[in-house]
Each structure stands twice: as structure tokens, then as C-alpha cells.
Enzyme design. Structure first.
Site, PDB file in Angstrom:
ATOM      1  N   LEU A  15       5.484   5.580   0.053  1.00 57.65           N
ATOM      2  CA  LEU A  15       4.933   4.201   0.029  1.00 57.65           C
ATOM      3  C   LEU A  15       4.123   4.147  -1.228  1.00 57.65           C
ATOM      4  O   LEU A  15       4.569   3.272  -2.369  1.00 57.65           O
ATOM      5  CB  LEU A  15       4.000   3.819   0.991  1.00 57.65           C
ATOM      6  CG  LEU A  15       3.303   2.284   1.058  1.00 57.65           C
ATOM      7  CD1 LEU A  15       3.936   1.365   1.014  1.00 57.65           C
ATOM      8  CD2 LEU A  15       2.081   2.332   1.968  1.00 57.65           C
ATOM      9  N   SER A 108      -8.293   8.314   0.832  1.00 53.37           N
ATOM     10  CA  SER A 108      -8.111   6.898   1.642  1.00 53.37           C
ATOM     11  C   SER A 108      -9.511   6.685   1.914  1.00 53.37           C
ATOM     12  O   SER A 108     -10.504   7.528   1.933  1.00 53.37           O
ATOM     13  CB  SER A 108      -7.429   7.720   3.148  1.00 53.37           C
ATOM     14  OG  SER A 108      -7.514   6.776   4.080  1.00 53.37           O
ATOM     15  N   LYS A 141      -8.714  15.078   2.762  1.00 56.23           N
ATOM     16  CA  LYS A 141      -9.057  14.223   1.562  1.00 56.23           C
ATOM     17  C   LYS A 141     -10.362  14.427   0.797  1.00 56.23           C
ATOM     18  O   LYS A 141     -10.532  14.432  -0.377  1.00 56.23           O
ATOM     19  CB  LYS A 141      -8.966  12.679   1.813  1.00 56.23           C
ATOM     20  CG  LYS A 141      -7.412  12.250   2.590  1.00 56.23           C
ATOM     21  CD  LYS A 141      -6.430  12.564   1.065  1.00 56.23           C
ATOM     22  CE  LYS A 141      -5.029  12.120   1.527  1.00 56.23           C
ATOM     23  NZ  LYS A 141      -4.149  12.264   0.426  1.00 56.23           N
ATOM     24  N   HIS A 180       1.326   2.716  10.391  1.00 54.94           N
ATOM     25  CA  HIS A 180      -0.024   1.924  10.524  1.00 54.94           C
ATOM     26  C   HIS A 180       0.412   0.567  10.987  1.00 54.94           C
ATOM     27  O   HIS A 180       1.322  -0.002  11.355  1.00 54.94           O
ATOM     28  CB  HIS A 180      -0.483   1.578   9.183  1.00 54.94           C
ATOM     29  CG  HIS A 180      -1.248   3.033   8.383  1.00 54.94           C
ATOM     30  ND1 HIS A 180      -0.412   3.685   7.587  1.00 54.94           N
ATOM     31  CD2 HIS A 180      -2.055   3.529   8.547  1.00 54.94           C
ATOM     32  CE1 HIS A 180      -0.786   4.769   7.113  1.00 54.94           C
ATOM     33  NE2 HIS A 180      -2.063   4.844   7.725  1.00 54.94           N
ATOM     34  N   ARG A 210     -10.081  -4.681   9.354  1.00 57.62           N
ATOM     35  CA  ARG A 210      -9.552  -4.059   8.479  1.00 57.62           C
ATOM     36  C   ARG A 210      -9.157  -4.561   7.186  1.00 57.62           C
ATOM     37  O   ARG A 210      -9.220  -5.919   7.167  1.00 57.62           O
ATOM     38  CB  ARG A 210      -8.228  -3.222   8.802  1.00 57.62           C
ATOM     39  CG  ARG A 210      -8.167  -2.299   9.988  1.00 57.62           C
ATOM     40  CD  ARG A 210      -8.722  -0.958   9.500  1.00 57.62           C
ATOM     41  NE  ARG A 210      -8.813   0.081  10.638  1.00 57.62           N
ATOM     42  CZ  ARG A 210      -9.866   0.175  11.332  1.00 57.62           C
ATOM     43  NH1 ARG A 210     -10.925  -0.744  11.372  1.00 57.62           N
ATOM     44  NH2 ARG A 210      -9.638   0.998  12.503  1.00 57.62           N
ATOM     45  N   ASP A 279      -9.106   2.026  19.260  1.00 57.25           N
ATOM     46  CA  ASP A 279      -9.477   1.007  18.292  1.00 57.25           C
ATOM     47  C   ASP A 279      -9.751   1.648  16.907  1.00 57.25           C
ATOM     48  O   ASP A 279      -9.534   1.069  15.908  1.00 57.25           O
ATOM     49  CB  ASP A 279     -10.896   0.077  18.494  1.00 57.25           C
ATOM     50  CG  ASP A 279     -10.494  -0.919  19.378  1.00 57.25           C
ATOM     51  OD1 ASP A 279      -9.582  -1.483  19.612  1.00 57.25           O
ATOM     52  OD2 ASP A 279     -11.640  -1.510  19.965  1.00 57.25           O
TER      53      ASP A 279
HETATM   54  O1  GFB Z   1      -3.557   0.955  10.760  1.00 54.19           O
HETATM   55  P1  GFB Z   1      -3.870   1.947  12.147  1.00 54.19           P
HETATM   56  O2  GFB Z   1      -2.878   2.859  12.714  1.00 54.19           O
HETATM   57  O3  GFB Z   1      -4.860   3.186  11.453  1.00 54.19           O
HETATM   58  O4  GFB Z   1      -4.571   0.889  13.101  1.00 54.19           O
HETATM   59  P2  GFB Z   1      -6.644   2.995  10.955  1.00 54.19           P
HETATM   60  C1  GFB Z   1      -5.483   0.050  12.998  1.00 54.19           C
HETATM   61  C2  GFB Z   1      -6.217  -0.847  14.102  1.00 54.19           C
HETATM   62  O5  GFB Z   1      -4.779  -1.538  14.135  1.00 54.19           O
HETATM   63  C3  GFB Z   1      -6.618   0.094  15.272  1.00 54.19           C
HETATM   64  C4  GFB Z   1      -4.635  -1.410  15.817  1.00 54.19           C
HETATM   65  O6  GFB Z   1      -7.699  -0.555  15.610  1.00 54.19           O
HETATM   66  C5  GFB Z   1      -5.377   0.200  16.102  1.00 54.19           C
HETATM   67  O7  GFB Z   1      -5.728   0.084  17.455  1.00 54.19           O
HETATM   68  N1  GFB Z   1      -3.303  -1.655  16.122  1.00 54.19           N
HETATM   69  C6  GFB Z   1      -3.054  -2.781  16.645  1.00 54.19           C
HETATM   70  C7  GFB Z   1      -2.420  -0.888  15.908  1.00 54.19           C
HETATM   71  N2  GFB Z   1      -1.698  -2.666  17.136  1.00 54.19           N
HETATM   72  C8  GFB Z   1      -1.107  -1.482  16.494  1.00 54.19           C
HETATM   73  C9  GFB Z   1       0.099  -0.855  16.409  1.00 54.19           C
HETATM   74  O8  GFB Z   1       0.990  -1.443  16.789  1.00 54.19           O
HETATM   75  N3  GFB Z   1       0.277   0.163  15.671  1.00 54.19           N
HETATM   76  C10 GFB Z   1      -0.835   0.602  14.993  1.00 54.19           C
HETATM   77  N4  GFB Z   1      -0.904   1.774  14.281  1.00 54.19           N
HETATM   78  N5  GFB Z   1      -2.213   0.220  15.159  1.00 54.19           N
HETATM   79  C11 GFB Z   1      -5.827   5.033   9.694  1.00 54.19           C
HETATM   80  C12 GFB Z   1      -6.169   6.387   9.650  1.00 54.19           C
HETATM   81  O9  GFB Z   1      -6.690   4.614  10.477  1.00 54.19           O
HETATM   82  O10 GFB Z   1      -5.879   4.587   8.498  1.00 54.19           O
HETATM   83  C13 GFB Z   1      -5.471   7.135   8.519  1.00 54.19           C
HETATM   84  O11 GFB Z   1      -5.647   7.216  10.734  1.00 54.19           O
HETATM   85  C14 GFB Z   1      -5.418   6.459   7.141  1.00 54.19           C
HETATM   86  O12 GFB Z   1      -6.203   8.303   8.579  1.00 54.19           O
HETATM   87  C15 GFB Z   1      -5.375   4.845   7.482  1.00 54.19           C
HETATM   88  O13 GFB Z   1      -7.005   6.381   6.782  1.00 54.19           O
HETATM   89  C16 GFB Z   1      -5.681   4.199   6.278  1.00 54.19           C
HETATM   90  O14 GFB Z   1      -7.035   1.804   9.926  1.00 54.19           O
HETATM   91  O15 GFB Z   1      -7.612   2.860  12.184  1.00 54.19           O
END
Ligand code: GFB
Length: 319
Positions: A15, A108, A141, A180, A210, A279
Site C-alpha cells: 500500500l 504507525s 516500530k 484494516h 480513527r 474495539d
Molecule cells: O483498522 P483496524 O483493524 O485497526 O480497526 P486499529 C479499527 C476499528 O474498526 C476497531 C473496527 O475498533 C475495529 O473493531 N472494525 C469494525 C473493524 N469493523 C471492522 C472490520 O470489518 N474489520 C476491521 N479490521 N476492523 C491497527 C493496528 O489498529 O491500526 C495496527 O492493529 C496498525 O497495528 C493500524 O497500527 C494502523 O486501528 O484498531
């Protein structure tokens, strides 16, 4: 950097790396080097050293990493810490040995403490405990930032760290297990629209907040930083916190994001929150004043960026 500089983009198919590559090409840099995983295993120190000995890049964008969303981070903690430490350590060390002029290390926003005051300033690094769902990744990181800083201090290298907020855009990962939130929601709403499903499941409570940045904006920021005059670049390196945040400057809740993606995709069913899924961090909004003071601003709004990414994913048959 000038148009004849030899530039290595580590992770040039991912990406971030692919966006940096596109931006460099667009700006007329003609001597770009990229290697696919099958050609060069960045976890193998001897392979990385041989590559640097042979190619002798002058500038390095270190965008190669093992990345993923909240579920991938909790499922594969060993890979997230081991692979990232190996990749970045090998590249930073080989860059020093072969005399690279400048290196940008991509980190990150999860390096900041879970309960960090918002928006998060660079100086909040290591001021409290990390969010548990991505601690191994964050520790790797943070080690990358500290490795760059240590080489700069001991050997006078010019290795600098960039901390992007949550990114999205072309070449994102749309696999629902490892992606993500933003690409996951694009895919879920698109598939629900096509199959006329009654509802779409969104993980967690919908309350976490976010911040999102289109990866083309990040790439633009990376070139901006890499091209800074020596005096400005050196003063960034001399700061006790030698890293810079790159973000949009505003955030929204997962619930608001789901509504936005739903509207852009054109899905009319229901959104159901699955509170059994984690979350993660309650909020991650970056303080971007260090970069804006240098004269850089992002340009792609979230709505425009989601439309662009949705179009790309459909055209490229990624969803
Ligand atoms: O983007 P995400 O997976 O990672 O999830 P983080 C962000 C929020 O979206 C969480 C919710 O609260 C998830 O529970 N969410 C809702 C979902 N529906 C979904 C879904 O279908 N898929 C996913 N993936 N999330 C990551 C880190 O954290 O961020 C990495 O794990 C990295 O290390 C990255 O820093 C930028 O924002 O929570």
C-alpha cells in the site's frame, strides 16, 4: 534527491511503497529500485547486505513491513514483532554500511500509548502503556525509530522516522480476516449490496475513533520530507523525538465511518455492531502541527478518497 538519484523503495508493491513509487515516477525520478519478496527476502541479513553492496542506493524509503488490522495483529503476534524487527534492522544496518545518504522509516500511530492525550504529539512516545491488541507491532516500530536514532547519534547517518495515521487507498488489503477497517467496510457493503443482504456486520461497539489518510497524501509527505533542505532535515534529526506524524488532522467514529462507506457504496440495508469483536484503542488522532509548520498539507478528503478506493477495488476485481 535529484532526478538522477538512485532510490530504493523497500516494499514497493505494498500500500505505502507502491504509492511512494508512483509519486517518485510522477515527479520524474528515473532510477528507482524495487525487489519483490521472491527476489529478495528482507528477513535474511546476508541477502539484504548483498543487495545493498550491489545496488548502492543513495536514498531509501523503508516501507516494507508485516502489517494488518486488529484481528491479524492479535492472531499473529509472533510474525508482527519478529518479521518487522528483522526487516527494518537488516535494512537500516545495510543502509549505514553502504553509505545511504538519507533513509525514511515508515512507522504507525499505534506507537503511542493507549491512553494518550489527544491529539497525539511526537513527544508522547514512550510515555505510557501500549494498546494490547497491537503491542508486538508497536514495539517493533518503536525499535525502528530508536534504531534510526542510535545510528544517527553514533555514526552521523540521516535516518528519519515518519508516523502515518490509519492509511487506505489503491493496493490496500481487502481480505476480511487481515485487513484494516476501511477496506473491510468497502468490501462488506459492496458484497451486501450485490447480494441484497439485509444487514452488514461491523466489529466492536462503533465508538472507537480513527483518523484516515489517503496513501497518496502520505507518499506526497514522504517525498516532501526526503527533499527538505539539509538544514531543515538536520534540525528534524536533532530533535529529542526524531519522528514526524502524518495525518489528516480530524477523526471520526467507526460508526460514522460505516455510515459514510454505506452511503458511498449505495447499500440500503442495516448496520449491526458485533460487540464480541475487539474495539482496540479508544482514539488515535495525530497532532500534525510539526509537519504543517514545515509547509505540508494533505489534500484528499475522506469522502473523495473512499470513492477513489472503491472504484479502484471494483475495477481491479479486489472485491
Ligand atoms: O483498522 P483496524 O483493524 O485497526 O480497526 P486499529 C479499527 C476499528 O474498526 C476497531 C473496527 O475498533 C475495529 O473493531 N472494525 C469494525 C473493524 N469493523 C471492522 C472490520 O470489518 N474489520 C476491521 N479490521 N476492523 C491497527 C493496528 O489498529 O491500526 C495496527 O492493529 C496498525 O497495528 C493500524 O497500527 C494502523 O486501528 O484498531
Amino acid at each position: 534527491m535529484n532526478p538522477d538519484s538512485k532510490i530504493y523503495v523497500a516494499g514497493h508493491t505494498g500500500l505505502v511503497g507502491s504509492a511512494v513509487w508512483r509519486r517518485l515516477q510522477f515527479k520524474g525520478y528515473g532510477r528507482l529500485i524495487g525487489r519483490r519478496h521472491a527476489e529478495l527476502d528482507l528477513e535474511r541479513q546476508s541477502e539484504v547486505e548483498a543487495f545493498f553492496d550491489k545496488e548502492r542506493p543513495e536514498y531509501v524509503f523503508l516501507a516494507a513491513a508485516r502489517v494488518g488490522g486488529i484481528l491479524a495483529n492479535s492472531t499473529y503476534p509472533a510474525e508482527f514483532i519478529y518479521s518487522n524487527l528483522a526487516i527494518q534492522t537488516n535494512i537500516i544496518h545495510a543502509s549505514w554500511k553502504s553509505g545511504v545518504k538519507r533513509l525514511l522509516f515508515l512507522g504507525s500511530s499505534c506507537i503511542y500509548p493507549r491512553e494518550c492525550p489527544q491529539p497525539m504529539k511526537e513527544s508522547f512516545l514512550l510515555s505510557g502503556p501500549l494498546e494490547s491488541t497491537n503491542e508486538p507491532y508497536a514495539v517493533a516500530k518503536i525499535a525502528g525509530i530508536k534504531t534510526c536514532q542510535a545510528f544517527n547519534r553514533q555514526y552521523g547517518t540521516k535516518f528519519y522516522s515518519v508516523m502515518p495515521t490509519n492509511l487506505y487507498g489503491p493496493n490496500d488489503n481487502f481480505d476480511l480476516e487481515t485487513s484494516h477497517v476501511l477496506p473491510a467496510l468497502i468490501r462488506k457493503f459492496h458484497e451486501a449490496k450485490v447480494s441484497r443482504s439485509e444487514s452488514v456486520e461491523v466489529w466492536g461497539s462503533g465508538n472507537p475513533r480513527r483518523e484516515f489518510l489517503h496513501v497518496d497524501d502520505l507518499a506526497d509527505a514522504c517525498l516532501f520530507i526526503m527533499s527538505l533542505e539539509d538544514s531543515s532535515f538536520s534540525s528534524l534529526l536533532a530533535d529529542p523525538f526524531p519522528l514526524v506524524n502524518v495525518g489528516w488532522g480530524e477523526d471520526l467514529s467507526v460508526k460514522e465511518l460505516a455510515e459514510l462507506v454505506r452511503a458511498i457504496v449505495g447499500y440500503e440495508g442495516q448496520v449491526v455492531f458485533n460487540r464480541e469483536k475487539p474495539d482496540g484503542a479508544p482514539r488515535k488522532l495525530l497532532d500534525v502541527s510539526r509537519l504543517t509548520a514545515l509547509g505540508w498539507q494533505p489534500g484528499i478528503s475522506l469522502e473523495e478518497g473512499i470513492r477513489d478506493t472503491y472504484r479502484w477495488a471494483v475495477e481491479e476485481r479486489r472485491i
